[in-house]
Scaffold this motif. Structure first.
Motif, PDB file in Angstrom:
ATOM      1  N   LYS A 281       0.818  -1.216   0.000  1.00 32.47           N
ATOM      2  CA  LYS A 281       0.000   0.000   0.000  1.00 32.47           C
ATOM      3  C   LYS A 281       0.853   1.268   0.000  1.00 32.47           C
ATOM      4  N   GLN A 282       1.884   1.302   0.811  1.00 36.24           N
ATOM      5  CA  GLN A 282       2.711   2.504   0.914  1.00 36.24           C
ATOM      6  C   GLN A 282       3.435   2.799  -0.397  1.00 36.24           C
ATOM      7  N   ASN A 283       4.075   1.775  -0.960  1.00 35.73           N
ATOM      8  CA  ASN A 283       4.798   1.977  -2.218  1.00 35.73           C
ATOM      9  C   ASN A 283       3.838   2.212  -3.381  1.00 35.73           C
ATOM     10  N   PHE A 284       2.661   1.585  -3.328  1.00 34.74           N
ATOM     11  CA  PHE A 284       1.651   1.798  -4.365  1.00 34.74           C
ATOM     12  C   PHE A 284       1.221   3.257  -4.402  1.00 34.74           C
ATOM     13  N   ASP A 285       0.841   3.804  -3.244  1.00 35.53           N
ATOM     14  CA  ASP A 285       0.382   5.198  -3.189  1.00 35.53           C
ATOM     15  C   ASP A 285       1.478   6.153  -3.651  1.00 35.53           C
ATOM     16  N   ASN A 286       2.700   5.901  -3.212  1.00 36.58           N
ATOM     17  CA  ASN A 286       3.816   6.769  -3.577  1.00 36.58           C
ATOM     18  C   ASN A 286       4.094   6.706  -5.074  1.00 36.58           C
ATOM     19  N   ALA A 287       4.111   5.483  -5.648  1.00 36.42           N
ATOM     20  CA  ALA A 287       4.419   5.327  -7.067  1.00 36.42           C
ATOM     21  C   ALA A 287       3.338   5.947  -7.945  1.00 36.42           C
ATOM     22  N   VAL A 288       2.063   5.721  -7.597  1.00 33.99           N
ATOM     23  CA  VAL A 288       0.972   6.304  -8.380  1.00 33.99           C
ATOM     24  C   VAL A 288       1.040   7.823  -8.349  1.00 33.99           C
ATOM     25  N   LYS A 289       1.328   8.388  -7.187  1.00 38.28           N
ATOM     26  CA  LYS A 289       1.442   9.844  -7.062  1.00 38.28           C
ATOM     27  C   LYS A 289       2.551  10.391  -7.954  1.00 38.28           C
ATOM     28  N   LEU A 290       3.705   9.710  -7.958  1.00 40.88           N
ATOM     29  CA  LEU A 290       4.831  10.155  -8.783  1.00 40.88           C
ATOM     30  C   LEU A 290       4.499  10.074 -10.265  1.00 40.88           C
ATOM     31  N   ILE A 291       3.837   8.996 -10.670  1.00 41.26           N
ATOM     32  CA  ILE A 291       3.488   8.821 -12.082  1.00 41.26           C
ATOM     33  C   ILE A 291       2.474   9.875 -12.519  1.00 41.26           C
ATOM     34  N   LEU A 292       1.455  10.110 -11.689  1.00 36.58           N
ATOM     35  CA  LEU A 292       0.422  11.085 -12.055  1.00 36.58           C
ATOM     36  C   LEU A 292       0.956  12.504 -12.097  1.00 36.58           C
ATOM     37  N   ASN A 293       2.039  12.762 -11.387  1.00 37.88           N
ATOM     38  CA  ASN A 293       2.629  14.109 -11.379  1.00 37.88           C
ATOM     39  C   ASN A 293       3.624  14.326 -12.518  1.00 37.88           C
ATOM     40  N   LEU A 294       3.853  13.297 -13.323  1.00 33.32           N
ATOM     41  CA  LEU A 294       4.752  13.455 -14.468  1.00 33.32           C
ATOM     42  C   LEU A 294       4.166  14.443 -15.470  1.00 33.32           C
ATOM     43  N   ASN A 295       5.023  15.234 -16.054  1.00 30.54           N
ATOM     44  CA  ASN A 295       4.589  16.160 -17.096  1.00 30.54           C
ATOM     45  C   ASN A 295       4.605  15.435 -18.443  1.00 30.54           C
ATOM     46  N   LYS A 296       3.799  14.396 -18.510  1.00 34.42           N
ATOM     47  CA  LYS A 296       3.748  13.559 -19.702  1.00 34.42           C
ATOM     48  C   LYS A 296       2.300  13.168 -19.989  1.00 34.42           C
ATOM     49  N   THR A 297       2.093  12.601 -21.156  1.00 34.45           N
ATOM     50  CA  THR A 297       0.792  12.033 -21.494  1.00 34.45           C
ATOM     51  C   THR A 297       0.749  10.605 -20.962  1.00 34.45           C
ATOM     52  N   LEU A 298      -0.309  10.273 -20.223  1.00 33.26           N
ATOM     53  CA  LEU A 298      -0.381   8.976 -19.538  1.00 33.26           C
ATOM     54  C   LEU A 298      -1.578   8.153 -19.995  1.00 33.26           C
ATOM     55  N   ILE A 299      -1.343   6.854 -20.139  1.00 32.33           N
ATOM     56  CA  ILE A 299      -2.419   5.883 -20.281  1.00 32.33           C
ATOM     57  C   ILE A 299      -2.138   4.802 -19.249  1.00 32.33           C
ATOM     58  N   ILE A 300      -3.040   4.626 -18.304  1.00 36.71           N
ATOM     59  CA  ILE A 300      -2.829   3.652 -17.236  1.00 36.71           C
ATOM     60  C   ILE A 300      -3.945   2.621 -17.244  1.00 36.71           C
ATOM     61  N   ILE A 301      -3.540   1.356 -17.235  1.00 35.15           N
ATOM     62  CA  ILE A 301      -4.472   0.247 -17.074  1.00 35.15           C
ATOM     63  C   ILE A 301      -4.214  -0.352 -15.703  1.00 35.15           C
ATOM     64  N   SER A 302      -5.209  -0.332 -14.845  1.00 34.85           N
ATOM     65  CA  SER A 302      -5.042  -0.864 -13.495  1.00 34.85           C
ATOM     66  C   SER A 302      -6.390  -1.208 -12.888  1.00 34.85           C
ATOM     67  N   HIS A 303      -6.427  -2.329 -12.180  1.00 37.00           N
ATOM     68  CA  HIS A 303      -7.638  -2.722 -11.449  1.00 37.00           C
ATOM     69  C   HIS A 303      -7.582  -2.245 -10.001  1.00 37.00           C
ATOM     70  N   GLN A 304      -6.490  -1.581  -9.623  1.00 38.69           N
ATOM     71  CA  GLN A 304      -6.292  -1.215  -8.224  1.00 38.69           C
ATOM     72  C   GLN A 304      -6.712   0.214  -7.887  1.00 38.69           C
ATOM     73  N   LEU A 305      -6.927   1.030  -8.902  1.00 42.74           N
ATOM     74  CA  LEU A 305      -7.220   2.438  -8.658  1.00 42.74           C
ATOM     75  C   LEU A 305      -8.697   2.632  -8.329  1.00 42.74           C
TER      76      LEU A 305
END
Length: 332
Positions: A281-305
């Motif tokens: 949970k801790q690493n998941f929340d941290n990693a998702v936050k870092l990815i969403l804050n990227l100044n990039k175009t994102l496509i995410i497939i996940s059943h966990q969000l």
């Protein structure tokens, strides 16, 4: 995470092994033949040795100690014979695999790389995707602008992988158009330099941490690397020059390394396909936050969000009944 040609090479190579069971059967048969040949040679050699040894022993030209010494040498020779036969078998494997890889990758040389220094828009217009004779997706319209953050949902078998393969240009639309920055994408266009792709396979290469994150760049950005390592809390690797293949890394630790490749990459579009599945949970929340804050175009497939995370995306799309829907309302 696979970047540029490396991702394409690994996925294509993986397809070769998956789709060519005949090659595997051939190799198994060859291994069996090699084993029979090896046993036959050993039996023949042993018979010749015993015959000669008995003749010389009866003629008082050799003693038991010398026979044992020669027998020891015979064991060494047998091991060498086994290595030689194994090499022959492996050479047969290499030749067949090499021809298969050449047949697969040679068309890449003829592809035109689309150089995009400023990605603006990607779209699929009235697209149909068929696999063999089966229709996977029908009349879909899919648009992403620079900076969009897309959450793509769908059950297993709904067509997510097929859609990604179309985006990578590994699979052509049966009908409709695929455009990037208003350039029509056809089968001869190489898009591998545009995307950074991360899935849940968590491959670790034979090299140190920097090698794994940069895919063996000659002059990596050490400052950026150290920042990525710190932000993802990759503190379980104390020796940065240690070969990661020599370490007993958990799947969660491998996944953090996988995601670190995403954060280090410079490509315009990041696609993450179940790339958080092994994190606590801790690493998941941290990693998702870092990815969403990227100044990039994102496509995410996940059943966990969950719904809290869904609110952070520009669009939430779902593949269902061969259609692409947004919040349950068809946008096709």
């Amino acid at each position: 995470m696979f970047s540029n040609k490396l991702y394409f090479f690994l996925t294509k190579t993986n397809d070769i092994f998956k789709e060519n069971s005949k090659l595997k059967n051939k190799l198994e048969n060859k291994s069996a033949i090699a084993s029979i040949l090896e046993i036959s040679m050993l039996v023949l050699k042993f018979a010749i040795f015993i015959t000669i040894a008995l003749y010389l022993y009866k003629a008082n030209l050799i003693n038991l100690a010398l026979i044992l010494a020669i027998g020891t040498q015979l064991n060494v020779t047998s091991a060498q014979t086994k290595i030689i036969i194994s090499d022959i078998s492996n050479t047969m494997l290499y030749r067949e695999l090499k021809h298969k890889l050449i047949d697969t990758f040679t068309p890449l040389k003829n592809k035109n790389s689309l150089t995009i220094s400023n990605f603006k828009k990607l779209e699929i217009v009235n697209g149909d995707i068929n696999y063999d004779t089966k229709n996977i997706l029908h009349n879909i319209n899919f648009s992403i602008k620079r900076g969009d953050k897309i959450l793509l949902k769908g059950k297993s078998g709904s067509g997510k992988s097929s859609l990604l393969n179309v985006l990578f240009n590994n699979l052509s639309l049966t009908s409709g158009n695929y455009n990037v920055n208003n350039n029509n994408i056809d089968i001869d266009t190489n898009l591998q330099g545009i995307f950074t792709y991360c899935n849940d396979e968590n491959i670790i290469f034979d090299g140190n941490l920097y090698d794994n994150l940069t895919f063996f760049e000659d002059n990596p950005n050490i400052e950026k690397l150290n920042k990525v390592i710190s932000n993802l809390n990759i503190d379980f690797i104390n020796d940065l020059i240690q070969n990661l293949r020599d370490m007993k890394l958990s799947e969660g630790q491998k996944q953090l390394i996988n995601l670190a490749r995403v954060l280090y990459s410079n490509n315009d579009i990041v696609i993450i396909d179940e790339g958080f599945s092994n994190l606590d949970k801790q690493n998941f929340d941290n990693a998702v936050k870092l990815i969403l804050n990227l100044n990039k175009t994102l496509i995410i497939i996940s059943h966990q969000l969950d719904k809290t995370y869904e609110q952070k995306f520009t669009k939430v799309l779902e593949l269902k009944d061969k259609q692409l829907q947004e919040f349950g309302l068809s946008i096709s």
